[in-house]
Scaffold this motif. Structure first.
Motif, PDB file in Angstrom:
ATOM      1  N   LEU A 289      -6.582  23.623-122.037  1.00  0.00           N
ATOM      2  CA  LEU A 289      -7.146  22.728-121.029  1.00  0.00           C
ATOM      3  C   LEU A 289      -7.773  21.499-121.674  1.00  0.00           C
ATOM      4  CD1 LEU A 289      -7.973  22.138-118.099  1.00  0.00           C
ATOM      5  CD2 LEU A 289     -10.031  23.526-118.492  1.00  0.00           C
ATOM      6  N   ILE A 290      -7.290  20.319-121.266  1.00  0.00           N
ATOM      7  CA  ILE A 290      -7.923  19.051-121.629  1.00  0.00           C
ATOM      8  C   ILE A 290      -8.834  18.633-120.474  1.00  0.00           C
ATOM      9  CG2 ILE A 290      -7.564  16.596-122.087  1.00  0.00           C
ATOM     10  CD1 ILE A 290      -4.863  17.303-123.292  1.00  0.00           C
ATOM     11  N   VAL A 291     -10.085  18.315-120.799  1.00  0.00           N
ATOM     12  CA  VAL A 291     -11.004  17.747-119.809  1.00  0.00           C
ATOM     13  C   VAL A 291     -11.163  16.262-120.127  1.00  0.00           C
ATOM     14  CG1 VAL A 291     -13.333  17.755-118.860  1.00  0.00           C
ATOM     15  CG2 VAL A 291     -12.214  19.923-119.446  1.00  0.00           C
ATOM     16  N   LEU A 292     -10.891  15.427-119.138  1.00  0.00           N
ATOM     17  CA  LEU A 292     -10.896  13.978-119.308  1.00  0.00           C
ATOM     18  C   LEU A 292     -11.980  13.339-118.455  1.00  0.00           C
ATOM     19  CD1 LEU A 292      -9.589  11.170-120.069  1.00  0.00           C
ATOM     20  CD2 LEU A 292      -8.097  11.510-118.069  1.00  0.00           C
TER      21      LEU A 292
ATOM     22  N   ILE B 110      -0.045  22.792-121.681  1.00  0.00           N
ATOM     23  CA  ILE B 110      -1.187  21.911-121.487  1.00  0.00           C
ATOM     24  C   ILE B 110      -1.444  21.669-120.007  1.00  0.00           C
ATOM     25  CG2 ILE B 110      -2.133  19.608-121.914  1.00  0.00           C
ATOM     26  CD1 ILE B 110      -1.956  21.254-124.438  1.00  0.00           C
ATOM     27  N   GLU B 111      -2.711  21.746-119.603  1.00  0.00           N
ATOM     28  CA  GLU B 111      -3.162  21.317-118.280  1.00  0.00           C
ATOM     29  C   GLU B 111      -4.323  20.348-118.489  1.00  0.00           C
ATOM     30  OE1 GLU B 111      -2.240  22.484-115.056  1.00  0.00           O
ATOM     31  OE2 GLU B 111      -0.827  24.069-115.629  1.00  0.00           O
ATOM     32  N   LEU B 112      -4.486  19.416-117.573  1.00  0.00           N
ATOM     33  CA  LEU B 112      -5.543  18.417-117.694  1.00  0.00           C
ATOM     34  C   LEU B 112      -6.347  18.364-116.399  1.00  0.00           C
ATOM     35  CD1 LEU B 112      -5.313  14.905-119.269  1.00  0.00           C
ATOM     36  CD2 LEU B 112      -6.262  15.132-116.974  1.00  0.00           C
ATOM     37  N   ILE B 113      -7.666  18.376-116.536  1.00  0.00           N
ATOM     38  CA  ILE B 113      -8.559  18.175-115.397  1.00  0.00           C
ATOM     39  C   ILE B 113      -9.323  16.875-115.618  1.00  0.00           C
ATOM     40  CG2 ILE B 113     -10.567  19.020-114.136  1.00  0.00           C
ATOM     41  CD1 ILE B 113      -9.691  21.842-114.696  1.00  0.00           C
ATOM     42  N   PHE B 114      -9.254  15.997-114.647  1.00  0.00           N
ATOM     43  CA  PHE B 114      -9.888  14.683-114.728  1.00  0.00           C
ATOM     44  C   PHE B 114     -10.922  14.575-113.613  1.00  0.00           C
ATOM     45  CE2 PHE B 114      -8.899   9.802-114.570  1.00  0.00           C
ATOM     46  CZ  PHE B 114     -10.189   9.532-115.017  1.00  0.00           C
ATOM     47  N   SER B 115     -12.205  14.559-113.994  1.00  0.00           N
ATOM     48  CA  SER B 115     -13.272  14.315-113.036  1.00  0.00           C
ATOM     49  C   SER B 115     -13.382  12.802-112.856  1.00  0.00           C
ATOM     50  CB  SER B 115     -14.596  14.894-113.568  1.00  0.00           C
ATOM     51  OG  SER B 115     -15.640  14.678-112.654  1.00  0.00           O
TER      52      SER B 115
ATOM     53  N   GLY C 156       2.610  16.636-112.336  1.00  0.00           N
ATOM     54  CA  GLY C 156       2.305  18.051-112.428  1.00  0.00           C
ATOM     55  C   GLY C 156       1.372  18.364-113.591  1.00  0.00           C
ATOM     56  N   ARG C 157       0.565  19.400-113.402  1.00  0.00           N
ATOM     57  CA  ARG C 157      -0.377  19.893-114.414  1.00  0.00           C
ATOM     58  C   ARG C 157      -1.489  18.909-114.757  1.00  0.00           C
ATOM     59  NH1 ARG C 157       2.240  20.437-118.810  1.00  0.00           N
ATOM     60  NH2 ARG C 157       4.351  19.921-118.121  1.00  0.00           N
ATOM     61  N   ILE C 158      -1.676  17.889-113.918  1.00  0.00           N
ATOM     62  CA  ILE C 158      -2.833  17.008-114.014  1.00  0.00           C
ATOM     63  C   ILE C 158      -3.611  17.143-112.703  1.00  0.00           C
ATOM     64  CG2 ILE C 158      -3.646  14.622-114.082  1.00  0.00           C
ATOM     65  CD1 ILE C 158      -1.444  13.980-116.017  1.00  0.00           C
ATOM     66  N   HIS C 159      -4.861  17.561-112.810  1.00  0.00           N
ATOM     67  CA  HIS C 159      -5.689  17.849-111.646  1.00  0.00           C
ATOM     68  C   HIS C 159      -6.817  16.819-111.579  1.00  0.00           C
ATOM     69  CE1 HIS C 159      -3.736  21.849-111.674  1.00  0.00           C
ATOM     70  NE2 HIS C 159      -3.843  21.720-112.988  1.00  0.00           N
ATOM     71  N   CYS C 160      -6.736  15.897-110.623  1.00  0.00           N
ATOM     72  CA  CYS C 160      -7.770  14.884-110.438  1.00  0.00           C
ATOM     73  C   CYS C 160      -8.758  15.397-109.396  1.00  0.00           C
ATOM     74  CB  CYS C 160      -7.153  13.572-109.977  1.00  0.00           C
ATOM     75  SG  CYS C 160      -6.082  12.797-111.220  1.00  0.00           S
ATOM     76  N   ILE C 161     -10.018  15.512-109.789  1.00  0.00           N
ATOM     77  CA  ILE C 161     -11.027  16.071-108.903  1.00  0.00           C
ATOM     78  C   ILE C 161     -12.189  15.085-108.750  1.00  0.00           C
ATOM     79  CG2 ILE C 161     -10.417  18.439-109.511  1.00  0.00           C
ATOM     80  CD1 ILE C 161     -12.878  18.515-111.331  1.00  0.00           C
TER      81      ILE C 161
ATOM     82  N   TRP D 258     -10.198  23.233-124.040  1.00  0.00           N
ATOM     83  CA  TRP D 258      -9.582  23.306-125.374  1.00  0.00           C
ATOM     84  C   TRP D 258      -9.904  22.026-126.132  1.00  0.00           C
ATOM     85  CZ3 TRP D 258      -5.047  20.151-126.515  1.00  0.00           C
ATOM     86  CH2 TRP D 258      -4.531  20.357-127.798  1.00  0.00           C
ATOM     87  N   LEU D 259      -9.862  20.901-125.419  1.00  0.00           N
ATOM     88  CA  LEU D 259     -10.097  19.592-126.012  1.00  0.00           C
ATOM     89  C   LEU D 259     -10.715  18.686-124.945  1.00  0.00           C
ATOM     90  CD1 LEU D 259      -9.562  17.500-128.357  1.00  0.00           C
ATOM     91  CD2 LEU D 259      -7.345  17.070-127.273  1.00  0.00           C
ATOM     92  N   ILE D 260     -11.700  17.868-125.348  1.00  0.00           N
ATOM     93  CA  ILE D 260     -12.317  16.896-124.453  1.00  0.00           C
ATOM     94  C   ILE D 260     -11.851  15.494-124.855  1.00  0.00           C
ATOM     95  CG2 ILE D 260     -14.480  15.953-123.562  1.00  0.00           C
ATOM     96  CD1 ILE D 260     -15.814  18.601-124.435  1.00  0.00           C
TER      97      ILE D 260
END
Length: 389
Positions: free
Chosen positions: A215-218, A247-252, A271-276, A292-294
């Motif tokens: 999981l990448i947090v962006l 890889i999945e990415l969550i973007f706050s 796909g696999r990019i979650h914008c919240i 996993w990585l910021i």
């Protein structure tokens, strides 16, 4: 609004704490808690400029902070000049009414520089939390780098997070007796959150669905990254996610329209990019702890990453926190999407960096900064009272 002057007990010192943005309240909460534990000798007055509104209010509720005065300066499309003018004008009568013995500001925001300036004009001592940060480039970050340099010139008491920050202040001519090495109170807040809060159900469900992924947090929102630079970064991240199914990415996503426009252009339908939407702080810290990585351009996250033992790619070409680079937790990306993509690929191939990060001692303190700052304030006020006798 009529502001009524409050009579003060002669043996009680009033400490006025000013904030207006999310990063300020995150780092000032442990200091406010420490001040309020001394209610027998201190009167705590908290003032919000409301430079931010939607981002700020959840944190105030979450931390149990009572706002005594709200300056209400927030307007759509406001400029730093407008915020500065409104805060200085609004706080002047408040300083006269409350008659604080000390004004406490944090960091490098427009609210902080305005509060320090207004207090200086009123001949009230100023204390600066997170003093001594510098990039060496007065335009990066903009306008924060110049704000904090100017606050240093206005402040009477400087709370430095690290030895390096102390050295910078001394080199700029600040007297040693006016500097206290305290650590950064963001560590206090982070430890408090992890110990006393649980993750919300919606975020828990999202993370549970990604349990077997890297999981990448962006986060990205800095003014100097708006436009092409941010587009280049997001494009690189999109390509990286598309190439690697693990890889999945969550973007706050920050609410600034300049950020939202780039996100819509680069991430819509991927796909696999979650914008919240922006998270409450407890959820955000729990999210970072699962990463996993910021990847971020935030200054605060540069302090939170080593506190959590998480590797960080910094979407900037300078940092006022070189400690995060020196301890091995962070790497500067700069403004190049190609360089970001290269560093992402290297992180996936070689786990050595992750091993280093897991063993790092936090350069930003042990989580007792709030109490250290309160003790330093007590010494300062006692010495000042003796000098006035």
């Amino acid at each position: 609004m009529e502001i009524i002057s409050i009579p003060k007990r002669s043996d009680t010192k009033t400490i006025l704490t000013l904030f207006g943005t999310r990063p300020e309240i995150i780092k000032l909460a442990p200091v406010i808690w420490a001040i309020e534990r001394h209610s027998d000798k201190w009167r705590s007055v908290t003032v919000s400029s409301s430079q931010h509104t939607g981002l700020l209010r959840p944190f105030i509720r979450e931390f149990g902070i009572n706002i005594d005065h709200d300056l209400g300066v927030m307007t759509p499309g406001q400029t730093p000049n407008a915020v500065l003018a409104r805060v200085v004008e609004a706080i002047e009568p408040l300083l006269f009414a409350e008659r604080p013995d000390l004004v406490l500001v944090q960091g490098d925001t427009t609210t902080a520089i305005a509060g320090a300036l207004a207090a200086f004009y009123a001949r009230i001592p100023v204390a600066h939390v997170e003093a001594g940060l510098r990039t060496g480039d007065r335009y990066s970050p903009f306008p924060e780098e110049m704000n904090r340099r100017l606050i240093t010139q206005l402040a009477d008491l400087h709370f430095a997070a690290t030895d390096k920050n102390v050295g910078i202040l001394l080199a700029e001519g600040v007297q040693k007796k006016c500097i206290e090495l305290t650590g950064n109170p963001v560590v206090d807040t982070l430890k408090h959150i992890l110990a006393h809060s649980s993750i919300s159900t919606p975020l828990s469900k999202l993370l549970d669905s990604l349990w077997d992924k890297k999981l990448i947090v962006l986060t990205t929102h800095r003014r100097e990254n708006f436009g092409q630079v941010m587009s280049s970064h997001l494009r690189a991240l999109r390509r990286f996610v598309e190439r690697h199914e693990e890889i999945e990415l969550i973007f706050s996503v920050h609410p600034n329209p300049s950020v939202r426009a780039v996100v819509d252009a680069e991430f819509t339908g991927v796909g696999r990019i979650h914008c919240i939407e922006p998270l409450e702080y407890a959820d955000f810290i729990h999210l970072l702890s699962r990463a996993w990585l910021i990847v971020s351009d935030s200054g605060g996250i540069q302090e939170e990453a080593p506190s959590l033992g998480k590797p960080l790619l910094i979407l900037r070409d300078t940092t006022e926190r070189p400690e995060v680079l020196e301890c091995g937790v962070g790497k500067l990306v700069g403004h190049s999407g190609e360089h970001l993509e290269k560093l992402l690929e290297e992180s996936l191939i070689d786990s050595t960096w992750f091993d280093v990060v897991n063993a790092v001692e936090n350069p930003f303190g042990k989580g007792d900064a709030g109490d250290r700052i309160a003790s330093a304030i007590e010494k300062f006020l006692e010495a000042r009272e003796e000098a006035l006798l």
